[in-house]
Design a protein around this motif. Structure first.
Motif, PDB file in Angstrom:
ATOM      1  N   GLY A  60       0.794  -1.212   0.000  1.00 28.57           N
ATOM      2  CA  GLY A  60       0.000   0.000   0.000  1.00 28.57           C
ATOM      3  C   GLY A  60       0.833   1.270   0.000  1.00 28.57           C
ATOM      4  N   SER A  61       1.915   1.309   0.774  1.00 36.48           N
ATOM      5  CA  SER A  61       2.767   2.506   0.804  1.00 36.48           C
ATOM      6  C   SER A  61       4.221   2.083   0.868  1.00 36.48           C
ATOM      7  N   PRO A  62       4.743   1.502  -0.214  1.00 35.04           N
ATOM      8  CA  PRO A  62       6.089   0.945  -0.168  1.00 35.04           C
ATOM      9  C   PRO A  62       7.184   1.980   0.006  1.00 35.04           C
ATOM     10  N   SER A  63       6.918   3.231  -0.336  1.00 33.55           N
ATOM     11  CA  SER A  63       7.967   4.236  -0.261  1.00 33.55           C
ATOM     12  C   SER A  63       7.936   5.022   1.042  1.00 33.55           C
ATOM     13  N   THR A  64       7.069   4.620   1.963  1.00 32.15           N
ATOM     14  CA  THR A  64       6.977   5.332   3.232  1.00 32.15           C
ATOM     15  C   THR A  64       8.215   5.090   4.082  1.00 32.15           C
ATOM     16  N   SER A  75       9.755  -2.299  -2.465  1.00 31.38           N
ATOM     17  CA  SER A  75       8.760  -2.231  -3.519  1.00 31.38           C
ATOM     18  C   SER A  75       8.367  -3.648  -3.896  1.00 31.38           C
ATOM     19  N   SER A  76       7.471  -3.779  -4.853  1.00 33.39           N
ATOM     20  CA  SER A  76       7.060  -5.109  -5.279  1.00 33.39           C
ATOM     21  C   SER A  76       7.377  -5.302  -6.747  1.00 33.39           C
ATOM     22  N   ASP A  77       7.383  -6.541  -7.199  1.00 36.46           N
ATOM     23  CA  ASP A  77       7.712  -6.827  -8.585  1.00 36.46           C
ATOM     24  C   ASP A  77       6.501  -7.382  -9.303  1.00 36.46           C
ATOM     25  N   THR A  78       6.659  -7.741 -10.571  1.00 38.36           N
ATOM     26  CA  THR A  78       5.559  -8.301 -11.341  1.00 38.36           C
ATOM     27  C   THR A  78       5.888  -9.709 -11.813  1.00 38.36           C
ATOM     28  N   SER A  79       6.677 -10.412 -11.054  1.00 39.14           N
ATOM     29  CA  SER A  79       7.000 -11.800 -11.380  1.00 39.14           C
ATOM     30  C   SER A  79       7.232 -12.551 -10.093  1.00 39.14           C
ATOM     31  N   ASP A  86      19.927 -12.271 -11.746  1.00 43.95           N
ATOM     32  CA  ASP A  86      18.896 -11.691 -12.606  1.00 43.95           C
ATOM     33  C   ASP A  86      18.921 -10.165 -12.495  1.00 43.95           C
ATOM     34  N   CYS A  87      18.528  -9.519 -13.574  1.00 45.15           N
ATOM     35  CA  CYS A  87      18.424  -8.063 -13.561  1.00 45.15           C
ATOM     36  C   CYS A  87      16.957  -7.663 -13.677  1.00 45.15           C
ATOM     37  N   GLY A  88      16.671  -6.454 -13.317  1.00 41.07           N
ATOM     38  CA  GLY A  88      15.299  -5.962 -13.374  1.00 41.07           C
ATOM     39  C   GLY A  88      15.268  -4.465 -13.505  1.00 41.07           C
ATOM     40  N   GLY A  89      14.059  -3.959 -13.687  1.00 40.13           N
ATOM     41  CA  GLY A  89      13.869  -2.519 -13.815  1.00 40.13           C
ATOM     42  C   GLY A  89      12.424  -2.166 -13.557  1.00 40.13           C
ATOM     43  N   PRO A  90      12.097  -0.898 -13.615  1.00 40.09           N
ATOM     44  CA  PRO A  90      10.717  -0.456 -13.353  1.00 40.09           C
ATOM     45  C   PRO A  90       9.727  -1.116 -14.295  1.00 40.09           C
ATOM     46  N   ASP A  91       8.545  -1.401 -13.767  1.00 42.65           N
ATOM     47  CA  ASP A  91       7.466  -2.009 -14.545  1.00 42.65           C
ATOM     48  C   ASP A  91       6.439  -0.924 -14.873  1.00 42.65           C
ATOM     49  N   PRO A  92       6.329  -0.503 -16.129  1.00 39.70           N
ATOM     50  CA  PRO A  92       5.387   0.568 -16.491  1.00 39.70           C
ATOM     51  C   PRO A  92       3.937   0.225 -16.177  1.00 39.70           C
ATOM     52  N   ALA A  93       3.619  -1.085 -16.145  1.00 36.37           N
ATOM     53  CA  ALA A  93       2.239  -1.493 -15.880  1.00 36.37           C
ATOM     54  C   ALA A  93       1.925  -1.548 -14.394  1.00 36.37           C
ATOM     55  N   ASN A  94       2.905  -1.316 -13.556  1.00 34.03           N
ATOM     56  CA  ASN A  94       2.694  -1.420 -12.109  1.00 34.03           C
ATOM     57  C   ASN A  94       3.385  -0.248 -11.409  1.00 34.03           C
ATOM     58  N   PRO A  96       3.721   3.184  -9.035  1.00 32.64           N
ATOM     59  CA  PRO A  96       5.043   3.767  -9.250  1.00 32.64           C
ATOM     60  C   PRO A  96       6.175   2.930  -8.691  1.00 32.64           C
ATOM     61  N   ASP A  97       5.856   1.853  -7.980  1.00 35.38           N
ATOM     62  CA  ASP A  97       6.897   1.116  -7.267  1.00 35.38           C
ATOM     63  C   ASP A  97       7.043  -0.327  -7.733  1.00 35.38           C
ATOM     64  N   GLY A  98       6.545  -0.640  -8.914  1.00 35.39           N
ATOM     65  CA  GLY A  98       6.639  -1.998  -9.409  1.00 35.39           C
ATOM     66  C   GLY A  98       7.911  -2.234 -10.210  1.00 35.39           C
TER      67      GLY A  98
END
Length: 235
Positions: A60-64, A75-79, A86-94, A96-98
């Motif tokens: 709900g408030s990951p950046s608090t 933050s949370s991911d989409t997988s 493994d590498c990762g980056g911001p998820d445009p579909a999720n 602001p913190d996905g």
């Protein structure tokens, strides 16, 4: 002499044969089979609706910010599948913190996983290794939902850029040996830190475990799951 006007009685009605009864039984069985099949299909659809999806929920408030030095931003991911390297980056579909997995050579990749920890519902219970710049909570959501979900893992990530707030003394990430804190146990960058800041010599359970050189042992408020309760600091 027979009466020419007498009407002969009607013949008796024909008896129902066994073939007719058999046909009725077959019709009944077919109807029952069709009904049963429809119920099975309905049940399967219901089961499919409840299968977990691969999308992860965003807290709900990951950046608090938190006053607990052992519980940095997350933050949370989409997988639901990550491994070290493994590498990762911001998820445009999720926003602001996905985050989502990406090839390390991809332009959108911003960090690399340096460790994978089991998930925990207790704040501060997960300790990533030194050099961790961000922590990503991995969870599985049901019914394709974008919120909520069951935590499964925590990805300890290090930035691919030269910006490493998780390094000792840099002022970010989790609190580690070599960081600097205020008298309120708040982490700050060691470089250019104001007067009244302290350098962390160790993180232990009791004051008696602090190493030599400790001049300011800081007893923290109790936090379930945190692996230390005292910051051994030097003024």
């Amino acid at each position: 002499m027979a009466n020419p006007y007498q009407v002969p009685p009607p013949p008796p009605p024909p008896r129902r044969s066994n073939n007719t009864a058999t046909i009725l039984v077959i019709v009944f069985v077919v109807i029952a089979a069709i009904y049963g099949a429809s119920r099975v299909l309905l049940a399967d659809d219901t089961k499919n609706d409840n299968k977990p999806s691969s999308s992860a929920s965003t807290p709900g408030s990951p950046s608090t910010k938190t006053s607990d030095p052992g519980n940095p931003e997350s933050s949370s991911d989409t997988s639901s599948s990550w491994k070290v390297g493994d590498c990762g980056g911001p998820d445009p579909a999720n926003k602001p913190d996905g985050y989502r997995p990406q090839k390390c050579s991809a332009s959108g990749a911003t960090f690399k996983a340096i460790d994978i920890k089991e998930a925990s519902i207790l704040p501060g219970a997960i300790q990533c290794p030194a050099g961790t710049d961000l922590m990503i909570e991995v969870s599985i959501s049901y019914n394709g939902g974008k919120s909520g979900g069951i935590p499964t893992n925590t990805v300890c990530g290090r930035n691919l850029s030269g910006d490493h707030p998780g390094d000792a003394g840099a002022g970010g990430g989790q609190l580690v040996k070599g960081d600097c804190v205020t008298d309120q146990a708040q982490e700050v960058p060691c470089a250019g830190s104001p007067k009244g800041t302290y350098k962390v010599l160790g993180l232990v359970k009791t004051k008696s475990e602090c190493p030599s050189g400790t001049t300011e042992p800081m007893q923290l408020t109790m936090a379930v799951g945190r692996p230390y309760d005292v910051i051994c600091a030097e003024g």
